[in-house]
Scaffold this motif. Structure first.
Motif, PDB file in Angstrom:
ATOM      1  N   UNK A 659       0.843  -1.190   0.000  1.00  0.00           N
ATOM      2  CA  UNK A 659       0.000   0.000   0.000  1.00  0.00           C
ATOM      3  C   UNK A 659       0.879   1.242   0.000  1.00  0.00           C
ATOM      4  N   UNK A 660       0.568   2.153  -0.847  1.00  0.00           N
ATOM      5  CA  UNK A 660       1.287   3.410  -1.004  1.00  0.00           C
ATOM      6  C   UNK A 660       2.698   3.205  -1.553  1.00  0.00           C
ATOM      7  N   UNK A 661       2.964   1.988  -2.029  1.00  0.00           N
ATOM      8  CA  UNK A 661       4.268   1.708  -2.601  1.00  0.00           C
ATOM      9  C   UNK A 661       4.505   2.487  -3.881  1.00  0.00           C
ATOM     10  N   UNK A 662       3.457   2.507  -4.761  1.00  0.00           N
ATOM     11  CA  UNK A 662       3.617   3.233  -6.026  1.00  0.00           C
ATOM     12  C   UNK A 662       3.733   4.729  -5.777  1.00  0.00           C
ATOM     13  N   UNK A 663       3.049   5.210  -4.747  1.00  0.00           N
ATOM     14  CA  UNK A 663       3.143   6.620  -4.387  1.00  0.00           C
ATOM     15  C   UNK A 663       4.571   6.952  -3.944  1.00  0.00           C
ATOM     16  N   UNK A 664       5.201   6.039  -3.144  1.00  0.00           N
ATOM     17  CA  UNK A 664       6.584   6.225  -2.693  1.00  0.00           C
ATOM     18  C   UNK A 664       7.515   6.296  -3.887  1.00  0.00           C
ATOM     19  N   UNK A 665       7.241   5.416  -4.889  1.00  0.00           N
ATOM     20  CA  UNK A 665       8.105   5.386  -6.076  1.00  0.00           C
ATOM     21  C   UNK A 665       7.938   6.656  -6.911  1.00  0.00           C
ATOM     22  N   UNK A 666       6.703   7.102  -7.080  1.00  0.00           N
ATOM     23  CA  UNK A 666       6.438   8.303  -7.881  1.00  0.00           C
ATOM     24  C   UNK A 666       7.107   9.525  -7.263  1.00  0.00           C
ATOM     25  N   UNK A 667       6.862   9.729  -5.985  1.00  0.00           N
ATOM     26  CA  UNK A 667       7.429  10.907  -5.320  1.00  0.00           C
ATOM     27  C   UNK A 667       8.953  10.860  -5.300  1.00  0.00           C
ATOM     28  N   UNK A 668       9.473   9.701  -5.073  1.00  0.00           N
ATOM     29  CA  UNK A 668      10.921   9.568  -5.018  1.00  0.00           C
ATOM     30  C   UNK A 668      11.563   9.830  -6.365  1.00  0.00           C
ATOM     31  N   UNK A 670      10.286  11.540  -8.818  1.00  0.00           N
ATOM     32  CA  UNK A 670      10.079  12.943  -9.183  1.00  0.00           C
ATOM     33  C   UNK A 670      11.168  13.818  -8.562  1.00  0.00           C
ATOM     34  N   UNK A 671      11.559  13.505  -7.341  1.00  0.00           N
ATOM     35  CA  UNK A 671      12.561  14.317  -6.654  1.00  0.00           C
ATOM     36  C   UNK A 671      13.958  14.085  -7.225  1.00  0.00           C
ATOM     37  N   UNK A 672      14.171  12.918  -7.798  1.00  0.00           N
ATOM     38  CA  UNK A 672      15.530  12.571  -8.242  1.00  0.00           C
ATOM     39  C   UNK A 672      15.626  12.395  -9.756  1.00  0.00           C
ATOM     40  N   UNK A 673      14.607  12.840 -10.473  1.00  0.00           N
ATOM     41  CA  UNK A 673      14.574  12.593 -11.928  1.00  0.00           C
ATOM     42  C   UNK A 673      15.774  13.173 -12.658  1.00  0.00           C
ATOM     43  N   UNK A 674      16.278  14.290 -12.129  1.00  0.00           N
ATOM     44  CA  UNK A 674      17.431  14.928 -12.787  1.00  0.00           C
ATOM     45  C   UNK A 674      18.768  14.564 -12.134  1.00  0.00           C
ATOM     46  N   UNK A 675      18.733  13.657 -11.131  1.00  0.00           N
ATOM     47  CA  UNK A 675      19.964  13.283 -10.420  1.00  0.00           C
ATOM     48  C   UNK A 675      20.778  12.329 -11.291  1.00  0.00           C
ATOM     49  N   UNK A 676      21.939  12.809 -11.712  1.00  0.00           N
ATOM     50  CA  UNK A 676      22.774  12.002 -12.603  1.00  0.00           C
ATOM     51  C   UNK A 676      23.427  10.827 -11.882  1.00  0.00           C
ATOM     52  N   UNK A 677      23.352  10.822 -10.518  1.00  0.00           N
ATOM     53  CA  UNK A 677      23.925   9.698  -9.782  1.00  0.00           C
ATOM     54  C   UNK A 677      23.080   8.442  -9.932  1.00  0.00           C
ATOM     55  N   UNK A 678      21.822   8.624 -10.391  1.00  0.00           N
ATOM     56  CA  UNK A 678      20.938   7.478 -10.608  1.00  0.00           C
ATOM     57  C   UNK A 678      20.926   7.168 -12.107  1.00  0.00           C
ATOM     58  N   UNK A 679      21.222   5.943 -12.418  1.00  0.00           N
ATOM     59  CA  UNK A 679      21.341   5.576 -13.842  1.00  0.00           C
ATOM     60  C   UNK A 679      19.977   5.634 -14.535  1.00  0.00           C
ATOM     61  N   UNK A 680      20.055   5.830 -15.858  1.00  0.00           N
ATOM     62  CA  UNK A 680      18.839   5.884 -16.674  1.00  0.00           C
ATOM     63  C   UNK A 680      18.101   4.565 -16.619  1.00  0.00           C
ATOM     64  N   UNK A 681      18.885   3.495 -16.560  1.00  0.00           N
ATOM     65  CA  UNK A 681      18.284   2.166 -16.527  1.00  0.00           C
ATOM     66  C   UNK A 681      17.413   2.001 -15.298  1.00  0.00           C
ATOM     67  N   UNK A 682      17.873   2.497 -14.149  1.00  0.00           N
ATOM     68  CA  UNK A 682      17.104   2.352 -12.912  1.00  0.00           C
ATOM     69  C   UNK A 682      15.884   3.276 -12.912  1.00  0.00           C
TER      70      UNK A 682
END
Length: 695
Positions: A659-668, A670-682
């Motif tokens: 429950x609220x797992x997809x919400x956790x993924x969406x918000x997370x 969104x906050x890190x979408x431009x973070x280059x430390x996270x690979x495109x694949x992930x």
């Protein structure tokens, strides 16, 4: 001795005038003094003629401050037979120590003349104090030895001596009296011509020279007197002091021997009994300074029935100054020296006391221990010195029967407790030592290291009870150096386990970088304990101090970190999971995690459906997903939980099932979408999981 050029004397004249009475004097005593002066100025016996030279008498005058020296002559010019004249010189007892040579007084006596009257006796007289002898005759040394032997070897007896026409006993007895120290002078009583016993029930004479006419000594008390003949006596070692005493009698100076007598005789009121030990000590130490016979001196003092405090002190200093470890001291000397502890502690420097104690212990441990048992509390400096000298083995063997002394020695030198032998001995040693040593926290770590290394479980328990933090620090340092056996480690861990809160404080306090140490500690700690700090998890800090340690090499520690992250009690749960997830997950996937470690982790994992509950990896992913979502942990840390992309994809899928797992993924995301430390694949993996969940 103090110098005084003149001395004032009171005087009195007794003679016949309607009976024997005081005829004239500058001092007129009363009461008992008057009666004594009257009696002893009368003839020393009835019905026998006196030699025209007369005789002398010396005695203290009771109830006054005077000592009397009197000269008695026959008085044939008087109408009554047997009359005598007696001129008495009364010396203030405070002046006895100033009188250099009493023989000069023999020239002061004046026989009265009836035609001249008695006025010359009415005033005090002043004499010049001098060392001039006025020697009137020789006395064979054999006879002098006999006199000295009688006086000083039989000090409780009245000495009876035969008279001799060739010997001036007046002069020699004045000399003997003059050799005596002031306190002995003032009590000494003598008479050089006794027709009968001059002693009374209350006043015993020391020496009486018998009149030639006396054929026996029946009138004298046989129990309290001894009759010495004039024959020579053999001199043995015990009487070797006599020649020195005789030489001093003939000296014109204040000899070292006499100075010794006067200095130390002032300490005692023992009278004649003190002379021999004083003379013997002179011969043994002062007269032979290069090789003093201390044992002989102490033996002489022990045999004496009087004490000599100043001489004892002098002797103690001399022994201390002559201590050499290569010279063996007798038991008597050691005992004497230790019995002077109070004086030595007040007089010597501490290092000198330590030297005395060192020689005493090395040469007489039994004597030294007996001293401690008797005087330890009264001799703090000596006790402290001994506490640093006693070997641990002897400390144990002697101390078990005296736990109170044991504790006192520990208090003086707590480092004794750092001896391994202490803690491997019986309870008779370990318990009193432990009770005392807990009062000395400064040695806590040092002593604890030994207690932990060699002690049985009870000793280890005492270490942690007494020293707490210091004992834990000792445990850590022992682990660092591999000083503890496996058995001792188990004993220590069992004790530490009973004090978890204390342990957590200490782990927080000390920077522990040894992974072996950390793995031992986590084996006894519940991973779900509360954290001492609201910001930093102490186990994250500890792990970071290990400097790039690979958890794969110590899965036990990894299970602890991961379990702690899953407990939801840490301010850094996400980081704890990230540190340990991959090594533990891989070991589960490859069935390499030990059952013991799995048992600890299993309790924190959710149960799945019957068909999926066997999958340990799935259960772990589900538990991690649940924690990150429910605790709203850092999404950045979530993305970094595993380095394996396949495992990450499966972990993301586990999140979507909560429950609220997809919400956790969406918000997370969104906050890190431009973070280059996270690979495109992930990022794409996360987006795909969200789309699948929504469709």
């Amino acid at each position: 001795m103090t110098d005084c050029s003149h001395i004032i004397l009171q005087q009195a004249l007794h003679g016949y005038q309607d009976g024997h009475r005081l005829l004239s004097g500058s001092y007129k005593p009363k009461g008992l003094a008057s009666k004594t002066l009257l009696n002893l100025s009368d003839s020393s016996g009835p019905n026998l003629p006196l030699n025209h030279r007369g005789y002398v008498t010396g005695y203290p005058l009771p109830d006054t401050k005077f000592y009397v020296l009197a000269k008695t002559w026959p008085a044939p010019e008087q109408s009554r037979p047997g009359c005598v004249w007696t001129h008495s010189l009364l010396i203030n007892v405070s002046d006895l120590g100033l009188l250099k040579n009493p023989t000069i007084l023999l020239n002061v006596f004046q026989r009265p003349q009836l035609e001249s009257g008695f006025d010359i006796y009415e005033k005090p007289i002043q004499i010049q104090n001098s060392n001039i002898h006025g020697f009137t005759g020789d006395c064979p040394k054999g006879i002098l030895r006999n006199i000295l032997k009688g006086l000083y070897c039989f000090p409780e007896k009245t000495i009876l001596l035969n008279s001799s026409e060739t010997i001036d006993f007046d002069w020699w007895l004045f000399s003997i009296w003059g050799q005596q120290w002031p306190r002995l002078r003032r009590s000494f009583k003598f008479c050089t011509f006794a027709l009968s016993d001059r002693s009374t029930q209350d006043s015993q004479f020391d020496l009486q020279v018998l009149a030639p006419e006396i054929e026996g000594t029946r009138s004298w008390n046989q129990n309290s007197s001894i009759h010495l003949g004039l024959q020579k006596i053999e001199i043995n070692n015990e009487l070797g002091w006599m020649d020195t005493a005789i030489e001093d009698l003939l000296s014109l100076e204040d000899t070292p021997f006499k100075i010794h007598l006067w200095k130390y005789g002032a300490d005692t009121d023992g009278g004649r009994i003190a002379f021999v030990p004083l003379a013997q000590t002179w011969l043994a130490i002062e007269n032979t300074p290069r090789s003093p016979n201390f044992d002989a001196v102490i033996l002489a003092l022990e045999k004496s029935l009087v004490s000599f405090p100043s001489l004892d002190n002098r002797l103690a200093i001399l022994i201390s100054q002559n201590l050499e470890e290569t010279i063996r001291l007798t038991k008597r000397v050691l005992g004497f020296l230790l019995n002077k502890f109070s004086f030595l502690e007040a007089t010597l420097e501490k290092d000198e006391v330590l030297k005395v104690a060192k020689v005493a212990w090395e040469q007489g441990p039994e004597t030294s221990w007996a001293f401690l048992q008797k005087f330890a509390k009264k001799a703090p400096i000596f006790t402290s010195a001994f506490s640093r000298l006693i070997p641990a083995t002897q400390f144990i063997s002697k101390g078990e029967d005296d736990p109170e002394l044991l504790a006192l020695l520990i208090s003086k030198n707590p480092s004794i407790a750092a001896s391994p032998e202490i803690w491997t001995s019986g309870e008779g040693i370990t318990f009193p030592v432990a009770e005392e040593i807990k009062k000395h926290p400064k040695v806590g770590k040092e002593v604890s290291e030994v207690m932990l290394r060699v002690g049985p479980s009870e000793v280890v328990k005492m270490a942690f009870q007494n020293f707490g933090h210091e004992a834990f620090e000792a445990f850590l340092s022992q682990l660092e150096t591999d000083a503890l056996s496996k058995k001792q480690i188990e004993i220590c861990l069992a004790e530490i386990k009973s004090r978890p809160f204390n342990l957590l404080e200490l782990i927080s306090k000390y920077s522990i970088s040894n992974i072996y140490t950390l793995s031992l500690l986590v084996s006894i700690i519940d991973p779900c304990h509360s954290n001492p700090s609201p910001e930093k998890d102490l186990w994250v800090s500890s792990f970071e101090a290990t400097k790039d340690f690979n958890i794969t090499r110590n899965l036990k520690f990894g299970v602890f970190l991961l379990s702690r992250g899953l407990c939801k009690v840490s301010p850094e749960s996400g980081k704890l999971i990230s540190l340990a997830f991959d090594p533990i997950y891989d070991s589960l996937a490859n069935s390499k995690l030990k059952n013991e470690d799995w048992g600890k982790l299993n309790k924190l994992l959710p149960n799945l459906s019957f068909y999926n509950d066997w999958d340990r990896c799935l259960r772990l992913r589900s538990a991690v997903a649940q924690v990150f979502v429910s605790e709203k942990l850092s999404f950045y840390e979530f993305v970094k939980v595993t380095k394996n992309d396949k495992t990450f994809k499966e972990l993301v899928n586990s999140v979507t099932k909560i429950d609220e797992g997809s919400y956790y993924l969406k918000n997370g995301l969104s906050a890190l979408i431009d973070d280059k430390a996270i690979t495109k694949k992930r990022k794409n993996c996360i987006l795909k999981a969200i789309e699948d969940y929504e469709n």
